[in-house]
Design an enzyme around this catalytic site. Structure first.
Site, PDB file in Angstrom:
ATOM      1  N   ASP A   1      -0.622 -46.883 -43.108  1.00 10.43           N
ATOM      2  CA  ASP A   1       0.451 -47.079 -44.075  1.00 10.43           C
ATOM      3  C   ASP A   1       0.465 -45.812 -44.940  1.00 10.43           C
ATOM      4  O   ASP A   1      -0.572 -45.152 -45.068  1.00 10.43           O
ATOM      5  CB  ASP A   1       0.154 -48.312 -44.924  1.00 10.43           C
ATOM      6  CG  ASP A   1       1.116 -48.451 -46.089  1.00 10.43           C
ATOM      7  OD1 ASP A   1       2.332 -48.499 -45.848  1.00 10.43           O
ATOM      8  OD2 ASP A   1       0.638 -48.492 -47.244  1.00 10.43           O
TER       9      ASP A   1
ATOM     10  N   ASP B   1       0.816 -55.330 -46.597  1.00 12.50           N
ATOM     11  CA  ASP B   1       0.086 -54.895 -45.404  1.00 12.50           C
ATOM     12  C   ASP B   1      -0.808 -55.987 -44.832  1.00 12.50           C
ATOM     13  O   ASP B   1      -1.379 -55.817 -43.758  1.00 12.50           O
ATOM     14  CB  ASP B   1      -0.783 -53.663 -45.730  1.00 12.50           C
ATOM     15  CG  ASP B   1       0.055 -52.450 -46.101  1.00 12.50           C
ATOM     16  OD1 ASP B   1       1.155 -52.322 -45.542  1.00 12.50           O
ATOM     17  OD2 ASP B   1      -0.387 -51.661 -46.944  1.00 12.50           O
TER      18      ASP B   1
END
Length: 710
Positions: A410, A606
């Site tokens: 990410d 996430d």
């Protein structure tokens, strides 16, 4: 219902495996883990059973496998527990006394053995050697008899008893006494090596604060247990003391040592407003801070819980060794019987010769080197990772690190610092102050770093009572009602989804669009700083042949620019992603991976992707609680380069496991063959058993003492 008990009087790794095997067969017990090194029993109880009856049932099983071993509740302050603690204290004192007595007896036995070897008269020599044998091995003989009564005779006590009694029967009194003495000395060094490793690991985990200096309303200081402190309480930390809970400094300045938490050796300055973590050591100044988390949720408690629970998630190598040991010893014993009795019947009738060679097989058959060293290797590696700020939640995750060919990052808070700042406010309609006011009204309840950056920019104030409605769609934007006006704050895609036409070119950077009553009034440009080690991490991963991907919600132009700075290939940069898009994208990437995939993230969005990856790695410093819970590995200082260290640790762990398994089995097989050929004697067999165990344990424990895992 999860249960946890302390294990008392467990001194043998092989016995721990046997207890584990027996408890795995008990009805209503699931996910059983008997951890020899932390001395903890953990399991899930599927059906409610009265505590007293449960402990009694478990203790019967433990005592049958290893006499004197029992379980007790962790930190139980009840009368029963206090009684057990007293018994344990008495036993510990008695055990130390017995140990000293055993040492004296063994010393006398060794002395008599040496004297016996120097004598020339046969009868005197034999008597002294037999006495030396009895003094050095009486406890092994007694334990073997007890275990035979219990039907548990295929252990090292039985094997050593049969081997040495067999030697006595053959008239080899010197060999019988010498082998028993050598075995006891080897056991002593083996125990010492295991205990040193355990102490090293315990030292790594000695970060738990013992007390907290609570400042009362009248200004007095009261020393209390950290678990008794509440959120909002004021604590005082003096120089040299450990920070007991997480909080924010409200008075004083100091330098903090966070090495036990994050692996960072350089102390950091802390002043009013600095967030501090429990487990840090206050070096030079007295500070006061306001507690922000209960002890159960504090950083230090979470670290301890993660490391302690890591033993319950065993690697395949650990499970294999436990299963292997269960079948290996009986097979070798059967071979010894065939060699001792079958071979002379079918070959030359020399029972004495082949019986002597069969004894060598019996001595070698104990799988202690494997049973001890393989779990210790994983335990040491997890402890080493914890010391360096890498919390690995189980041996199974550590094992997976050796087979990784793809790492997916990410962007925000992972490769970048996640500390955004507003660089530009572009006005399309109205004034800059109006754009900021409506943007702040929309972001008023936001916990996202971008929202906080907008709220902290400029002098425009927004009041909560003016906000009549607020709805946030994670990854898209915010819909709010402010002073009767409908406000949209978010991405270009979010506004277009609400039928707002945006006829301006896509810009570089993170851009937040602002609309009022379906009219676009402006956009705000926000920038994030790339972490210092991000490029180095990407370069080293690619140097190891690992594919590196970056997932981001940024537009293509921004994503490409960041990717170029980091050295990520353009075809591996995935932009304009919403939370659900990340899941789909990771599934696509995983389908192309031939080995295993790591996902590295930090935020609440996430969590699904972290859970779905082969290994999920989260940033523990700024990461959300749910992201940390969903991940398999936590990086305490948010440094992406720790991924390289984690991969190297996984490879090092695997290397040591293979070394120990190969060395232990190799030596045993060679000595078995030499024994059958008549080349090896019982002395060499003892080395193949105890000596190999000591060397394997030392090899496993060296992971803890190694300064670097790069």
């Amino acid at each position: 219902m999860k249960k946890e008990y302390e294990i008392v009087n467990l001194h043998c790794g092989g016995c721990a495996s046997k207890i584990q095997y027996e408890l795995d067969r008990v009805e209503n017990l699931k996910d059983v883990n008997v951890d020899f090194y932390s001395k903890k029993l953990k399991f899930t109880l599927e059906k409610d059973i009265e505590e007293k009856d449960l402990i009694e049932k478990l203790n019967k099983i433990a005592d049958k496998v290893e006499p004197g071993t029992y379980f007790k509740k962790v930190d139980d302050d009840s009368t029963v527990s206090n009684h057990l603690n007293k018994n344990e204290d008495n036993h510990t004192h008695g055990e130390e006394l017995i140990s000293k007595i055993d040492l004296i007896i063994l010393t006398v036995g060794i002395t008599l053995f040496v004297v016996g070897l120097t004598l020339s008269k046969s009868l005197q020599k034999d008597i002294i050697l037999i006495i030396a044998y009895g003094l050095s091995g009486y406890d092994i003989l007694l334990n073997a008899l007890k275990n035979i009564k219990r039907g548990k005779f295929l252990d090292e006590n039985f094997l050593m008893s049969i081997a040495t009694v067999g030697a006595l029967g053959l008239g080899d009194f010197g060999e019988a006494a010498g082998v028993m003495i050598f075995y006891k000395i080897g056991e002593f060094f083996q125990d010492m090596a295991v205990n040193n490793s355990k102490k090293s690991i315990e030292k790594l985990m000695s970060i738990k604060p013992d007390f907290a200096n609570l400042k009362n309303k009248n200004g007095s200081i009261e020393i209390v247990d950290p678990s008794e402190v509440n959120i909002g309480d004021i604590l005082v930390v003096k120089p040299g003391e450990r920070v007991p809970l997480d909080g924010v400094i409200i008075s004083g300045t100091t330098t903090l040592d966070k090495s036990a938490l994050t692996g960072e050796s350089i102390p950091i300055m802390a002043e009013i407003g600095t967030e501090i973590l429990s487990g840090s050591i206050n070096i030079d100044g007295t500070i006061e801070f306001k507690v922000t988390k209960m002890y159960s949720q504090s950083t230090v408690n979470r670290i301890i819980e993660m490391v302690e629970s890591a033993g319950s998630k065993k690697a395949q190598a650990e499970k294999f060794i436990t299963k292997f040991a269960r079948y290996y010893t009986p097979i070798v014993v059967l071979l010894a019987i065939i060699i001792g009795f079958g071979t002379p019947l079918l070959y030359d009738g020399n029972f004495k010769l082949w019986f002597s060679r069969a004894l060598i097989f019996l001595v070698i058959s104990c799988p202690c080197a494997l049973v001890l060293s393989v779990p210790l290797t994983f335990f040491s590696s997890i402890g080493k990772g914890s010391k360096d700020g890498i919390l690995i939640k189980g041996g199974n995750y550590l094992e997976r690190l050796k087979n990784i060919d793809t790492v997916v990052f990410d962007k925000t808070g992972t490769l970048t610092k996640g500390s955004f700042k507003v660089t530009k406010v572009e006005v399309i309609k109205g004034t800059e102050n109006e754009v900021l006011e409506y943007a702040k009204a929309g972001e008023f309840y936001s916990n996202h770093p971008i929202g906080k950056a907008i709220l902290n920019y400029g002098d425009i104030k927004v009041f909560e009572w003016d906000i009549q409605g607020h709805n946030e769609k994670a990854g898209y934007g915010i819909n709010a009602l402010y002073n009767g006006k409908e406000i949209l704050v978010g991405s270009k895609k979010f506004l277009e989804g609400h039928k707002i036409e945006i006829n301006i070119l896509e810009a570089f950077g993170t851009v937040v669009y602002v609309a009022v009553d379906s009219i676009l009034i402006g956009r705000i440009f926000v920038e994030d700083e790339i972490k210092e080690t991000s490029r180095k991490t990407v370069d080293e991963l690619k140097g190891q042949g690992i594919n590196v991907y970056m997932l981001t919600g940024d537009n293509k132009k921004t994503g490409k620019h960041i990717g170029e700075i980091l050295g990520i290939d353009e075809d591996k940069i995935c932009t304009n992603l919403l939370p659900q898009d990340k899941v789909n994208k990771l599934e696509e990437i995983k389908s192309r991976s031939k080995k295993g995939t790591i996902f590295v993230g930090d935020g609440i969005n996430d969590a699904p992707v972290l859970a779905m990856a082969d290994i999920g790695i989260s940033m523990g410093k700024i990461g959300s609680d749910i992201a940390i819970e969903s991940s398999d590995i936590v990086l305490m200082n948010d440094d992406p380069y720790k991924i390289i260290e984690a991969l190297n640790l996984g490879k090092r762990n695997n290397q040591v496991v293979l070394e120990n398994v190969g060395f232990a089995l190799g030596v045993k097989i060679v000595v078995m063959i030499l024994g059958v050929l008549g080349i090896a004697n019982l002395w060499l067999a003892i080395f193949a058993d105890v000596g190999v165990s000591v060397l394997a344990v030392l090899n496993a424990s060296k992971i803890l003492t190694k300064k670097s895992i790069n």
